[in-house]
Each structure stands twice: as structure tokens, then as C-alpha cells.
Design a protein around this motif. Structure first.
Motif, short mmCIF file in Angstrom:
data_model
loop_
_atom_site.label_atom_id
_atom_site.label_comp_id
_atom_site.label_asym_id
_atom_site.label_seq_id
_atom_site.Cartn_x
_atom_site.Cartn_y
_atom_site.Cartn_z
N LEU A 1 4.43 13.42 7.09
CA LEU A 1 5.05 12.28 6.06
C LEU A 1 4.02 13.08 4.69
N ALA A 2 3.98 14.06 4.84
CA ALA A 2 3.01 14.56 3.40
C ALA A 2 3.81 14.42 2.22
N GLY A 3 5.02 14.55 2.30
CA GLY A 3 5.99 14.48 1.20
C GLY A 3 6.11 12.99 0.69
N LYS A 4 5.81 12.14 1.60
CA LYS A 4 5.90 10.53 1.34
C LYS A 4 4.37 9.92 1.04
N ARG A 5 3.49 10.76 0.83
CA ARG A 5 1.92 10.22 0.76
C ARG A 5 1.87 9.22 -0.36
N ASP A 6 2.84 9.33 -1.49
CA ASP A 6 2.42 8.50 -2.76
C ASP A 6 3.68 7.19 -2.64
N ALA A 7 4.55 7.31 -1.44
CA ALA A 7 5.36 6.25 -1.48
C ALA A 7 4.86 4.95 -1.00
N PHE A 8 5.45 3.72 -1.16
CA PHE A 8 5.10 2.63 -0.73
C PHE A 8 5.29 2.25 0.94
N VAL A 9 4.84 1.92 1.44
CA VAL A 9 4.99 1.88 3.02
C VAL A 9 6.17 0.99 3.34
N GLN A 10 6.56 0.05 2.30
CA GLN A 10 7.84 -0.80 2.39
C GLN A 10 9.19 0.00 2.42
N LEU B 1 0.94 -1.11 -0.07
CA LEU B 1 -0.03 -0.08 -0.13
C LEU B 1 0.82 1.09 -0.11
N ARG B 2 0.33 2.33 -0.70
CA ARG B 2 1.10 3.47 -0.45
C ARG B 2 0.71 4.08 0.90
N VAL B 3 1.47 5.30 1.25
CA VAL B 3 1.25 5.80 2.68
C VAL B 3 -0.13 6.15 2.75
N TRP B 4 -0.72 7.09 1.81
CA TRP B 4 -1.96 7.56 1.88
C TRP B 4 -3.13 6.55 2.01
N GLU B 5 -2.82 5.37 1.16
CA GLU B 5 -3.90 4.07 1.09
C GLU B 5 -3.65 3.68 2.38
N TYR B 6 -2.95 3.42 2.95
CA TYR B 6 -2.52 2.81 4.44
C TYR B 6 -3.55 3.50 5.69
N LEU B 7 -3.62 4.70 5.37
CA LEU B 7 -4.21 5.64 6.41
C LEU B 7 -5.72 5.49 5.96
N ASP B 8 -5.97 5.73 4.66
CA ASP B 8 -7.28 5.66 4.04
C ASP B 8 -7.98 4.47 4.56
N PHE B 9 -7.12 3.07 4.34
CA PHE B 9 -7.98 1.92 4.83
C PHE B 9 -8.70 2.10 6.43
N PHE B 10 -7.54 2.45 7.33
CA PHE B 10 -8.03 2.32 8.58
C PHE B 10 -8.91 3.46 9.07
N ALA B 11 -9.02 4.51 7.97
CA ALA B 11 -10.02 5.71 8.58
C ALA B 11 -11.27 5.16 8.23
N ARG B 12 -11.30 4.46 6.85
CA ARG B 12 -12.69 3.88 6.37
C ARG B 12 -12.93 2.77 7.46
N CYS B 13 -12.17 2.02 8.08
CA CYS B 13 -12.60 1.15 9.11
C CYS B 13 -13.44 1.91 10.13
N TYR B 14 -13.10 2.85 10.57
CA TYR B 14 -13.74 3.74 11.65
C TYR B 14 -14.99 4.58 11.09
N GLY B 15 -15.47 4.25 9.78
CA GLY B 15 -16.58 5.08 9.25
C GLY B 15 -16.31 6.22 8.57
N LEU B 16 -15.12 6.69 8.38
CA LEU B 16 -14.74 8.06 7.62
C LEU B 16 -15.26 7.75 6.22
N ARG B 17 -15.86 8.90 5.43
CA ARG B 17 -16.15 8.94 4.05
C ARG B 17 -16.00 10.31 3.46
N GLY B 18 -16.09 10.25 2.15
CA GLY B 18 -15.91 11.40 1.44
C GLY B 18 -14.63 12.49 1.60
N ALA B 19 -15.24 13.59 1.78
CA ALA B 19 -14.38 14.88 2.10
C ALA B 19 -13.97 14.56 3.47
#
Length: 320
Positions: free
Chosen positions: A124-133, A91-109
């Protein structure tokens, strides 16, 4: 003020012989950074897992912000960062956080806003598109801390957050913890890097064999347990060492005095009680008046590491 964390006679047994927690009573005030200290197997991780709602205690009660702990309450009030955390390398960095945020019911904007704010918070804003590994150990630690914050919990539980970090990453983590405290978060963290805790914590608790030895504001704990301050003397003439030792060993405030093995002119002194500046000056004057040439005199109190070692010196270890 309502306590952020309170445990009442918290007990946990893994089996009949292994008692991880033995009637643990813990009180953590809101808005502070609380350092949870203890040797391996003392019960730190077991305590944090119970507070996070991941483990049910055998006996006792837990209250978070005055509310009796349930699994749902823990999920809502607590952000937990374990000592060993899993990351999804593909996963990319932003995708990692996006996944867990959705688990807590966050959506949209709102979801996108939270992800962006957390990436800024943990730098980590400068690393948002980097892969976690591809992230360094320190960056992965900050990402997992952001994961624990996705639902904006008032209480953070961090198990050995500085483990494996280099000095620069530890400084960055320390500054981040202070920022979170200033945001109103209550942070409870366990660590073996005691010098780091002394710099960042407002209060500490020392646990051993599942029991709380002492707990409270850092300065008060150090003062309460200051059973003997120490001093180091350096004698200018080696011929004066025997006289200096004789005078010190007879002094009513000195519990022990000896020459250092590596330097026979360096004397280490343990006092039976903490001394103020006037008492230190009087001892120094007594030596000088007796003809002892003192080239160095430095008094100090126990640091956090020495305090921890003294309190746990006579106890063994159990598994947690």
C-alpha cells in the motif's frame, strides 16, 4: 518446541443455556498457518476473542508461547483482526497506521520506519496519502492487517480475513499470509472459503458446538478421516450399466454404487476404505474382463470442503 497457542479445557458460557465453548483443547505450533474451521455459531469468533484477551473464559486456561494469558500478554503477543473492523474514513492511510503505532508507544524515527515498512509489506506504499474511504475492500483488509502488525506480534489471529474479497484480492491475501509465515509469524485464521484454506494452511482444526472435532497437520487430518475414497466411472455402452452396477455392488470394497441422475452412463462409487492404485486397477480390470466397456475411470479422495460437510452433517448450530 513451545506451542504458539494452547488452550486447556477452554469453556465459555454466555448464559446457562448457551455454551459457546465446551472444554476446547487447541494446540498450534509456532511458525505455521492454522485454519480454524466450523459452521456459523460453532465458537470460532469466541475462541479468537479469548485468545486476543478481549473476552474472559468461564473456565479453562490459555497459553501463548508458553506464557499464561493475561490481558497485557495478549496485547504484547497477539495481533488481532476481527471479522468486522472499523476504519477511520477521514484519515489518510499513513495516518491510520501512525495513530495505532503511537497507541503502542512508537515515536520518532522508529515510528516512521514501522509505518513505511508495513505499507511496503501490504503493498500500500502507493496509497499512503489516499483517504481510507477511497480504498477497495481488499486494500482495506490489507490495511487492517498492517494495523494488527504495528507492534510486531509473534501470533496473528485473523477472523474471516478473506470475507468479501474478489478472487484477485484473495490470491494477494494468500501470498501475504505465506510471507508473514516465512517471517516467523504464527497465523491462526478462521474461514468458510475452504478451498483457500487447503492451499495456504499447514494445519487445520474443525470445531462444532464449541468442541474440537479434529485437529492436526492438513495431510494427516485428511488421511485420518478418509473413511471412503470415491471414484467416477463412465460406461461407453448404456447396455453395460446394469452389469457394471451389479458387479460393483457385490464388490467387498464398494459401499455404494449408483448411476448419476444427469447422466445414466456415469457411475458414482463410494469405497469402504481408501484404495491404492493397484486396487483401482484390479476393479477396472474386473469390469473390463466381464465385458463392460469403460471409457473413463477417475478415483479421488475427499477435499477439505467434503470433509467439513461430512463431519458437521449431523450437528446443528449454536450461536457464538
Amino acid at each position: 518446541m513451545t506451542l504458539a497457542i494452547e488452550t486447556i479445557d477452554l469453556t465459555h458460557r454466555y448464559n446457562k443455556k448457551l455454551v459457546a465453548l465446551d472444554r476446547l483443547n487447541l494446540r498450534v505450533e509456532q511458525g505455521c498457518i492454522y485454519g480454524f474451521i466450523g459452521p456459523n455459531g460453532a465458537g470460532k469468533t469466541t475462541t479468537l476473542r479469548i485468545l486476543a484477551g478481549l473476552l474472559s473464559p468461564t473456565k479453562g486456561e490459555v497459553r501463548l508461547l508458553g506464557e499464561r494469558l493475561t490481558t497485557r500478554a495478549a496485547q504484547r503477543l497477539v495481533g488481532y483482526m476481527p471479522d468486522f473492523f472499523g476504519v477511520y474514513d477521514d484519515l489518510r492511510v499513513w495516518e491510520y497506521l501512525d495513530f495505532f503505532a503511537r497507541c503502542y508507544g512508537l515515536r520518532g524515527a522508529r515510528l516512521r520506519q514501522v509505518v513505511d515498512e508495513l505499507l511496503d509489506l501490504v503493498d500500500l506504499a502507493g496509497k499512503r496519502d489516499a483517504f481510507v474511504q477511497t480504498l477497495s475492500r481488499g486494500m482495506q483488509q490489507r490495511l487492517c492487517l498492517a494495523h494488527a502488525l504495528v507492534h510486531d506480534p509473534p501470533v496473528l489471529l485473523l477472523d474471516e480475513p478473506a470475507s468479501g474479497l474478489d478472487p484477485r484480492a484473495r490470491v494477494e491475501l494468500r501470498e501475504l499470509l505465506r510471507t508473514l509465515r516465512d517471517m516467523g509469524k504464527t497465523i491462526m485464521l478462521s474461514s468458510h472459503i475452504l478451498s483457500e484454506l487447503a492451499e495456504v494452511c499447514d494445519a487445520i482444526g474443525i470445531i462444532d458446538h464449541g468442541r474440537m472435532i479434529i485437529s492436526g497437520p492438513l495431510a494427516e487430518v485428511q488421511q485420518q478421516l478418509a473413511t471412503g475414497a470415491r471414484a467416477r466411472l463412465r460406461i461407453a455402452r448404456e447396455s453395460d450399466v446394469v452389469l457394471a452396477l451389479a458387479l460393483l455392488q457385490r464388490h467387498p470394497l464398494v459401499s455404494a454404487a449408483s448411476a448419476a441422475a444427469a447422466d445414466p452412463r456415469a457411475l458414482m462409487i463410494d469405497f469402504s476404505e481408501p484404495l491404492n492404485e493397484e486396487q483401482c486397477a484390479a476393479i477396472l480390470a474386473e469390469l473390463v474382463n466381464a465385458g463392460v466397456a469403460v471409457s473413463e475411470f477417475s478415483a479421488r479422495s475427499e477435499n477439505l470442503e467434503e470433509l467439513f460437510l461430512r463431519l458437521t452433517a449431523t450437528t446443528g448450530q449454536t450461536n457464538s
